[in-house]
Design a protein around this motif. Structure first.
Motif, mmCIF file in Angstrom:
data_model
loop_
_atom_site.group_PDB
_atom_site.id
_atom_site.type_symbol
_atom_site.label_atom_id
_atom_site.label_comp_id
_atom_site.label_asym_id
_atom_site.label_seq_id
_atom_site.Cartn_x
_atom_site.Cartn_y
_atom_site.Cartn_z
ATOM 1 N N PRO A 38 0.849 -1.190 0.000
ATOM 2 C CA PRO A 38 0.000 0.000 0.000
ATOM 3 C C PRO A 38 0.889 1.245 0.000
ATOM 4 O O PRO A 38 1.812 1.341 0.828
ATOM 5 C CB PRO A 38 -0.781 -0.127 1.308
ATOM 6 C CG PRO A 38 -0.684 -1.568 1.695
ATOM 7 C CD PRO A 38 0.634 -2.040 1.180
ATOM 8 N N CYS A 39 0.588 2.158 -0.899
ATOM 9 C CA CYS A 39 1.427 3.327 -1.141
ATOM 10 C C CYS A 39 1.828 4.049 0.149
ATOM 11 O O CYS A 39 3.006 4.351 0.376
ATOM 12 C CB CYS A 39 0.669 4.268 -2.066
ATOM 13 S SG CYS A 39 1.734 5.495 -2.758
ATOM 14 N N GLN A 40 0.833 4.312 1.028
ATOM 15 C CA GLN A 40 1.129 5.094 2.231
ATOM 16 C C GLN A 40 2.146 4.391 3.142
ATOM 17 O O GLN A 40 3.005 5.026 3.750
ATOM 18 C CB GLN A 40 -0.166 5.439 2.995
ATOM 19 C CG GLN A 40 -0.870 4.299 3.733
ATOM 20 C CD GLN A 40 -1.692 3.388 2.809
ATOM 21 O OE1 GLN A 40 -1.573 3.412 1.578
ATOM 22 N NE2 GLN A 40 -2.538 2.552 3.401
ATOM 23 N N LEU A 42 4.511 2.239 2.124
ATOM 24 C CA LEU A 42 5.815 2.275 1.465
ATOM 25 C C LEU A 42 6.501 3.617 1.684
ATOM 26 O O LEU A 42 7.664 3.687 2.077
ATOM 27 C CB LEU A 42 5.647 2.021 -0.039
ATOM 28 C CG LEU A 42 5.143 0.625 -0.432
ATOM 29 C CD1 LEU A 42 4.969 0.539 -1.949
ATOM 30 C CD2 LEU A 42 6.097 -0.447 0.046
ATOM 31 N N VAL A 43 5.735 4.685 1.458
ATOM 32 C CA VAL A 43 6.294 6.036 1.585
ATOM 33 C C VAL A 43 6.714 6.306 3.038
ATOM 34 O O VAL A 43 7.813 6.799 3.302
ATOM 35 C CB VAL A 43 5.263 7.082 1.100
ATOM 36 C CG1 VAL A 43 5.741 8.501 1.430
ATOM 37 C CG2 VAL A 43 5.032 6.929 -0.401
ATOM 38 N N LEU A 62 8.819 2.097 -5.908
ATOM 39 C CA LEU A 62 7.598 1.778 -5.159
ATOM 40 C C LEU A 62 6.424 1.555 -6.103
ATOM 41 O O LEU A 62 6.212 2.337 -7.028
ATOM 42 C CB LEU A 62 7.269 2.916 -4.189
ATOM 43 C CG LEU A 62 8.417 3.392 -3.287
ATOM 44 C CD1 LEU A 62 7.906 4.449 -2.298
ATOM 45 C CD2 LEU A 62 9.061 2.242 -2.558
ATOM 46 N N ARG A 63 5.652 0.472 -5.859
ATOM 47 C CA ARG A 63 4.441 0.245 -6.658
ATOM 48 C C ARG A 63 3.268 -0.019 -5.717
ATOM 49 O O ARG A 63 3.345 -0.904 -4.854
ATOM 50 C CB ARG A 63 4.618 -0.978 -7.577
ATOM 51 C CG ARG A 63 5.763 -0.810 -8.556
ATOM 52 C CD ARG A 63 5.334 -0.891 -10.005
ATOM 53 N NE ARG A 63 6.511 -0.810 -10.839
ATOM 54 C CZ ARG A 63 6.927 -1.779 -11.632
ATOM 55 N NH1 ARG A 63 6.225 -2.896 -11.739
ATOM 56 N NH2 ARG A 63 8.019 -1.630 -12.352
ATOM 57 N N ASP A 64 2.213 0.690 -5.941
ATOM 58 C CA ASP A 64 1.052 0.593 -5.046
ATOM 59 C C ASP A 64 0.291 -0.721 -5.253
ATOM 60 O O ASP A 64 -0.072 -1.077 -6.374
ATOM 61 C CB ASP A 64 0.112 1.777 -5.316
ATOM 62 C CG ASP A 64 -1.018 1.827 -4.296
ATOM 63 O OD1 ASP A 64 -0.770 1.447 -3.125
ATOM 64 O OD2 ASP A 64 -2.132 2.227 -4.674
ATOM 65 N N PRO A 66 -2.917 -2.080 -2.955
ATOM 66 C CA PRO A 66 -3.655 -1.664 -1.756
ATOM 67 C C PRO A 66 -3.937 -2.782 -0.744
ATOM 68 O O PRO A 66 -4.083 -2.499 0.435
ATOM 69 C CB PRO A 66 -4.965 -1.106 -2.324
ATOM 70 C CG PRO A 66 -5.075 -1.652 -3.715
ATOM 71 C CD PRO A 66 -3.683 -1.893 -4.190
ATOM 72 N N SER A 86 -0.294 -7.192 -2.638
ATOM 73 C CA SER A 86 1.131 -6.981 -2.900
ATOM 74 C C SER A 86 1.804 -8.291 -3.290
ATOM 75 O O SER A 86 2.755 -8.298 -4.072
ATOM 76 C CB SER A 86 1.799 -6.380 -1.663
ATOM 77 O OG SER A 86 1.582 -7.195 -0.531
#
Lengths: 351, 351
Positions: A38-40, A42-43, A62-64, A66, A86
């Motif tokens: 999930p993007c958030q 990873l960041v 990074l690849r989203d 969810p 993922s």
């Protein structure tokens, strides 16, 4: 070299995975990693990396994705949710050839089933096996499989395991004619279940054609004796045997340490023996420290231990990198074809 | 106290058995042993005893049994030859009450089947289990069963094993409410075979009535953690797990010793740690050193390791003596009755 990483699903959460990944790209200048999650998450994890590792983020893509397959997710759910998870997204990245290999610390059952669907099996093999090597004798090692990809295995699958393990010993360790044993409760012909006896008959008949030195039934103690390159068993037995060995090693090392530390001159000895004990613990805890290979797939997929820390995940990436560099699946495939496995008609009928 | 001894069928031949028996009566003035085997073997081995042991022969009674069940004898042959074999003759001596317990180092499968027929099962139990305790944690121990009396076990039998193991922990170690785990490849509800899942359901339902602290699924490593008194599994898994543990311990002890001996100050440490290592080796090789108990029978029968030396057989006799002194089968029976096992109607229907 690009590898794909499933950031989710480990018991320790995404931080250990992202940290282990960052360490891998720092140590290996040729390496690029594609991280799925999930993007958030990873960041956030990338932002939290300690300074020496933060420099590496340019080689972490990074690849989203969810959703994540959790330890208690059902197989049906994982299969249904496809590329949103993922785990599946990582596998598709490997299957497409964009990444040379993949690593996940997630749910084993889901990883095996999804890898089989997304990456596909080598021709002639029906199911992946999980394998790792354990230390044996005085410096040898022995490939043990299956470690839990399959809870029970018909005879033909045990034969597949023998072939996959032998191919691993040949490709990775250069052993021309690996010594293979079939795990049983005794050496006599009438010992064990009907399934093990049938697998023994099949292996006995085909050993010559398979280019293996088939040693017949072996008992649990022989895994560690150093006389076998491959020991084959169903996934239930293999998983329990490996984990019991890990637990036992931990207990023995603690007891030896406690003995030393309770005595004056023992403290000196403790200093001496500590590095050895640490090494033994790591060697006997191979899945936790190095991950395990999913064999029989068209591409290299490595299963990292679910409770792994950053360090353990780093080693699992190293394992995937080594397998990708060796081009392991293609070499296993070539060996299997050479032995006529893929084309053997009675096997197909049985399956 | 009289015990019955099967002199034949061990890998080491009758000498080790007769010598171990002689040592037992020398050390235990209250003990008498009845030895079963071909007359000429018994007389010859008795004549060969070293002088300090020869004095004990007046408390070794010899009984002729012309046949012996070998490691490669079939079960059918053993069952057919009845009282002519030293194994069956020994069991009949125990069944009749003439001896309080019996010991054999012979063929495990034959011993289990013959003991079931000759000695009989406690009411409500269908098959014996083989059990011994392994060291766990920091000085605790854990009963592991089954170790190979049954190659595969339906759920109801796994439930029986849990009860028998718990009764053992209560009677021998005085643990009021033993902690019992069911061996599996993970803790999650959907892990393992249908058989293990059904056994888990049954144990969960009945834990309260059985007076056990049922902990659900446990993984291989938990055997050695010291938090469980009993770990239950089928005989195939138990046998392989125990033998793998023995083999691993042997390897670890050798490696630690080799490290010490290669260095000057290491030799000092070696002197310090050697007794500990020897003790660990013995504890982790319980069947070889102490034999294992056949549980669930109306009388105590101990299985000594097939490759045992005189010393190991002596310890197996000690185990039988302890079980007979504790009146173990009667106490297990009382516990089972108290818990209504024998009378539970759904269990009878399943079986």
């Amino acid at each position: 070299m690009r590898l794909a990483i499933d950031v989710m699903g480990s018991d320790q959460g995404p931080r250990a995975i992202v940290e282990g990944s960052a360490r891998a790209v720092v140590e290996r200048p040729e390496l690029e990693l594609v991280l799925f999650g999930p993007c958030q998450h990873l960041v956030a994890e990338l932002a939290r990396l300690p300074r020496p590792l933060a420099a590496a983020t340019s080689r972490l893509e990074l690849r989203d994705a969810p959703q994540s397959v959790e330890q208690d997710s059902t197989l049906a759910w994982a299969l249904r949710n496809g590329g949103d998870t993922s785990m599946t997204a990582m596998l598709r990245c490997v299957a497409s050839g964009e990444a040379a290999a993949g690593v996940s610390a997630g749910n084993t059952g889901a990883l095996v089933a999804l890898a089989r669907r997304e990456v596909g099996m080598l021709e002639g093999l029906s199911r992946p096996a999980i394998s790792t090597s354990v230390p044996a004798g005085r410096g040898q090692r022995c490939y043990l499989l299956d470690l839990g990809a399959n809870v029970d295995s018909p005879p033909v699958r045990l034969v597949d395991f023998a072939l996959m393990g032998a191919a691993m010993a040949q490709c990775v360790d250069g052993i021309a004619r690996p010594a293979v044993g079939l795990l049983n409760v005794g050496h006599e012909a009438m010992k064990g279940s009907a399934c093990v006896r049938e697998a023994d008959r099949m292996l006995g008949e085909r050993a010559e054609a398979f280019g293996i030195d088939y040693r017949g039934y072996v008992e649990g103690g022989e895994i560690y004796r150093g006389e076998l390159d491959v020991v084959v068993c169903d996934g239930f037995v293999g998983n329990i045997t490996l984990k019991a060995s890990e637990g036992l090693t931990r207990m023995l090392v603690e007891r030896v340490q406690a003995t030393f530390e309770s005595r004056l001159c023992g403290r000196l000895a403790s200093l001496l023996v500590r590095p050895l004990l640490r090494q033994l613990k790591q060697e006997l805890n191979p899945v936790r420290y190095n991950g395990a290979s999913l064999l029989g797939l068209k591409r290299s997929i490595v299963k990292s231990h679910g409770s792994t820390q950053a360090d353990g995940f780093y080693h699992a990436i190293e394992r995937a990198l080594r397998e990708a560099s060796l081009n392991l699946p293609a070499r296993v495939d070539a060996l299997l074809r050479e032995r006529g496995l893929a084309a053997a008609p009675p096997r197909m009928a049985v399956r």
